[in-house]
Design a protein around this motif. Structure first.
Motif, mmCIF file in Angstrom:
data_model
loop_
_atom_site.group_PDB
_atom_site.id
_atom_site.type_symbol
_atom_site.label_atom_id
_atom_site.label_comp_id
_atom_site.label_asym_id
_atom_site.label_seq_id
_atom_site.Cartn_x
_atom_site.Cartn_y
_atom_site.Cartn_z
ATOM 1 N N LEU A 263 31.748 22.666 32.371
ATOM 2 C CA LEU A 263 31.749 21.226 32.999
ATOM 3 C C LEU A 263 32.164 20.152 32.065
ATOM 4 C CD1 LEU A 263 29.037 21.633 35.488
ATOM 5 C CD2 LEU A 263 31.258 22.484 35.966
ATOM 6 N N ASP A 264 31.525 20.326 30.872
ATOM 7 C CA ASP A 264 31.751 19.194 29.908
ATOM 8 C C ASP A 264 33.248 19.144 29.500
ATOM 9 O OD1 ASP A 264 29.141 18.441 29.859
ATOM 10 O OD2 ASP A 264 28.494 19.833 28.135
ATOM 11 N N ALA A 265 33.987 20.535 29.203
ATOM 12 C CA ALA A 265 35.358 20.360 28.781
ATOM 13 C C ALA A 265 35.979 19.792 30.213
ATOM 14 C CB ALA A 265 35.682 21.722 28.512
ATOM 15 N N MET A 266 35.578 20.234 31.318
ATOM 16 C CA MET A 266 36.401 19.652 32.771
ATOM 17 C C MET A 266 36.025 18.261 32.621
ATOM 18 S SD MET A 266 35.541 22.170 35.547
ATOM 19 C CE MET A 266 35.851 23.780 35.581
ATOM 20 N N ARG A 267 35.228 17.574 32.397
ATOM 21 C CA ARG A 267 34.868 16.296 32.506
ATOM 22 C C ARG A 267 35.565 15.318 31.403
ATOM 23 N NH1 ARG A 267 29.206 17.730 33.982
ATOM 24 N NH2 ARG A 267 28.977 17.080 36.279
ATOM 25 N N GLU A 268 35.739 15.906 30.251
ATOM 26 C CA GLU A 268 36.554 15.220 29.091
ATOM 27 C C GLU A 268 38.010 15.364 29.731
ATOM 28 O OE1 GLU A 268 37.405 15.966 24.611
ATOM 29 O OE2 GLU A 268 35.297 16.491 25.298
ATOM 30 N N ARG A 269 38.612 16.524 30.061
ATOM 31 C CA ARG A 269 39.805 16.637 30.335
ATOM 32 C C ARG A 269 40.418 15.668 31.382
ATOM 33 N NH1 ARG A 269 40.073 22.953 30.056
ATOM 34 N NH2 ARG A 269 40.191 23.266 27.661
ATOM 35 N N ARG A 270 39.505 15.660 32.278
ATOM 36 C CA ARG A 270 39.712 14.664 33.628
ATOM 37 C C ARG A 270 39.189 13.172 33.470
ATOM 38 N NH1 ARG A 270 41.920 14.479 37.009
ATOM 39 N NH2 ARG A 270 40.799 14.213 38.823
ATOM 40 N N GLY A 271 38.448 12.748 32.788
ATOM 41 C CA GLY A 271 37.982 11.691 32.208
ATOM 42 C C GLY A 271 37.216 11.149 33.345
ATOM 43 N N LEU A 272 36.270 11.984 33.988
ATOM 44 C CA LEU A 272 35.395 11.577 34.879
ATOM 45 C C LEU A 272 34.183 12.381 35.121
ATOM 46 C CD1 LEU A 272 36.075 13.575 37.674
ATOM 47 C CD2 LEU A 272 38.204 12.093 38.004
ATOM 48 N N ASP A 273 33.375 11.761 36.011
ATOM 49 C CA ASP A 273 32.008 12.753 35.850
ATOM 50 C C ASP A 273 31.783 13.333 37.250
ATOM 51 O OD1 ASP A 273 30.951 12.339 33.327
ATOM 52 O OD2 ASP A 273 30.219 10.089 34.095
ATOM 53 N N ASP A 274 32.412 12.956 38.106
ATOM 54 C CA ASP A 274 32.245 13.463 39.695
ATOM 55 C C ASP A 274 32.516 14.844 39.920
ATOM 56 O OD1 ASP A 274 32.221 13.872 42.293
ATOM 57 O OD2 ASP A 274 32.930 11.870 42.986
ATOM 58 N N LEU A 275 31.420 15.617 39.931
ATOM 59 C CA LEU A 275 31.961 16.966 39.881
ATOM 60 C C LEU A 275 32.808 17.487 41.120
ATOM 61 C CD1 LEU A 275 30.777 19.798 38.919
ATOM 62 C CD2 LEU A 275 29.148 19.880 40.816
ATOM 63 N N ARG A 276 32.754 16.799 42.343
ATOM 64 C CA ARG A 276 33.536 17.020 43.478
ATOM 65 C C ARG A 276 35.036 16.806 43.307
ATOM 66 N NH1 ARG A 276 36.285 16.401 47.474
ATOM 67 N NH2 ARG A 276 36.897 14.193 47.273
ATOM 68 N N LEU A 277 35.290 16.019 42.432
ATOM 69 C CA LEU A 277 36.599 15.496 42.115
ATOM 70 C C LEU A 277 37.299 16.190 40.978
ATOM 71 C CD1 LEU A 277 36.731 11.763 42.685
ATOM 72 C CD2 LEU A 277 37.187 13.545 44.369
ATOM 73 N N LEU A 278 36.460 16.894 40.065
ATOM 74 C CA LEU A 278 37.023 17.650 39.142
ATOM 75 C C LEU A 278 37.978 18.696 39.306
ATOM 76 C CD1 LEU A 278 34.082 18.534 36.897
ATOM 77 C CD2 LEU A 278 35.590 16.676 36.505
ATOM 78 N N CYS A 279 38.131 19.424 40.420
ATOM 79 C CA CYS A 279 39.058 20.492 40.515
ATOM 80 C C CYS A 279 39.496 20.414 42.147
ATOM 81 C CB CYS A 279 38.485 21.805 40.211
ATOM 82 S SG CYS A 279 37.954 22.024 38.561
ATOM 83 N N SER A 280 39.305 19.270 42.861
ATOM 84 C CA SER A 280 39.862 19.087 44.202
ATOM 85 C C SER A 280 41.223 18.651 44.474
ATOM 86 C CB SER A 280 38.905 18.200 44.966
ATOM 87 O OG SER A 280 39.181 17.140 44.573
ATOM 88 N N GLY A 281 42.087 19.652 43.944
ATOM 89 C CA GLY A 281 43.669 19.669 44.079
ATOM 90 C C GLY A 281 44.424 20.380 43.044
#
Length: 177
Positions: free
Chosen positions: A91-109
């Motif tokens: 999750l930390d890597a995902m948040r860094e790559r996406r530049g946001l914290d919202d878990l729901r929006l990390l991979c919704s698309g």
């Protein structure tokens, strides 16, 4: 392909240890006018023509990478677009790559999940059964619903979008077929 697509719901997709449960996919058939393989093989879509169990990665609108899982014998361009994941690992890597914290929006698309997982054109044609990819069986059966595909103009009415019922991680709410 229509057996493979719904069976992917609940499967965990890992890319270099960053992962999520697949909660939404769309099927694309070689006879489907919305499919990249509809007009035949090109340099861009060559991976879609197999062999099965490979990644087909392409750029959407010149901006976002999209990941498809090739699911038909070699020479037949059938694939399943991974549209959304429920983030579970890295999750930390995902948040860094996406530049946001919202878990729901990390991979919704499809573009968001590729950015979160670090998927690029360099993953095109790679086996889904070897690193950096890994697919883990679902913990149990998921309730799968289907409806029309989204984000396309041709054959959008076909009920080839499959999703986990009630998931809050979908790219958009599912409208029943």
């Amino acid at each position: 392909m229509h057996e493979v697509a719904p069976s992917l719901i609940g499967v965990t997709l890992l890319v270099d240890g960053v992962a999520g449960r697949i909660v939404e996919v769309e099927a694309y058939d070689h006879e489907d006018p919305a499919s990249h393989g509809y007009r035949g093989r090109t340099e861009r879509n060559a991976s879609m023509f197999g062999p099965p169990g490979r990644a087909y990665v392409y750029r959407s609108y010149g901006i976002h990478w999209c990941l498809n899982l090739v699911c038909e014998e070699e020479g037949v361009a059938n694939a399943v677009l991974v549209r959304a994941l429920e983030p579970t690992q890295g999750l930390d890597a995902m948040r860094e790559r996406r530049g946001l914290d919202d878990l729901r929006l990390l991979c919704s698309g499809p573009g968001r999940l590729c950015q979160a997982l670090g998927v690029t054109r360099e993953h095109d044609g790679l086996s889904l059964g070897r690193p950096p990819f890994e697919l883990l069986a679902a913990d149990g059966p998921a309730e799968v619903v289907s409806g029309p595909r989204i984000g396309i103009t041709r054959a959008a009415e076909l009920p080839w979008r499959y999703a986990e019922a009630g998931s809050r991680f979908l790219s958009r709410p599912l409208r029943p077929a």
